[in-house]
Scaffold this motif. Structure first.
Motif: not given
Length: 206
Positions: A49, A53, A90, A93-94
């Motif tokens: 984003r 990051d 990956y 995980k969000n």
């Protein structure tokens, strides 16, 4: 100020620009931690984003191993299969907790990690082979949600009297539709994870 149609076109163009890591892009040799984070940053950096990051850090990888999401490295080196699991992690995980990710990946890590039968690379390739069709369906769904939001709050020409207000309300409705879609899908994944956990309780650590 950009119109909502311009925002939609930018979103669709962004989706078209995305791609996943292909198996043949992953080095055949085992990698040290720093090499893993550099590789992931190079190949998944476009998904971040904000520029500052990090796609993956040493702390993240250690936490994944500590929480049974990722098998431990061999002599501090990570195999191609470790990389493939990290890609799955990956994406998960969000949306999901560590416990849910462990549950979802447990069958794969226990039965297809480090084996020659139905290798993890084959499974990964088959899963991501669905990406193109899924992306096409997603774009059509996004367009449909956008049109529905426009119908919910008509433009000034249709009687609202305030075009800027109508655009703002349409954008809010569109965002709500996208969020509700994600919320419902997250609910379904969590229910499936609960069922898997109930059917196959996690093994106690020795």
């Amino acid at each position: 100020m950009r119109t909502n149609e311009e925002r939609l076109n930018e979103l669709l163009a962004h989706l078209d620009s995305l791609d996943h890591i292909h198996v043949d892009e992953i080095p055949q040799i085992d990698l040290y931690m720093d090499q893993v984070t550099t590789f992931m940053e190079k190949h998944l950096g476009e998904l971040k984003r904000y520029p500052e990051d990090k796609v993956l850090t040493k702390t993240m990888i250690n936490n994944y191993a500590k929480n049974n999401l990722l098998p431990s490295p061999v002599r501090k080196k990570y195999t191609q299969e470790h990389i493939l699991l990290l890609v799955f992690i990956y994406y998960f995980k969000n949306l999901l907790s560590f416990t849910d990710i462990e549950t979802v990946l447990s069958y794969i890590t226990e039965n297809h990690f480090g084996t020659s039968e139905s290798s993890l690379a084959e499974i990964y390739t088959k899963v991501f082979s669905m990406e193109h069709d899924q992306m096409d369906r997603l774009k059509e769904d996004v367009k449909e949600k956008f049109e529905k939001a426009k119908e919910t709050f008509p433009t000034a020409a249709e009687g609202s009297g305030d075009p800027e207000n109508a655009e703002s309300l349409q954008l809010f409705a569109f965002i709500c539709e996208l969020a509700f879609d994600v919320f419902l899908k997250k609910q379904m994944i969590e229910r499936l994870a609960d069922e898997l956990r109930d059917a196959n309780p996690p093994k106690k650590k020795k």
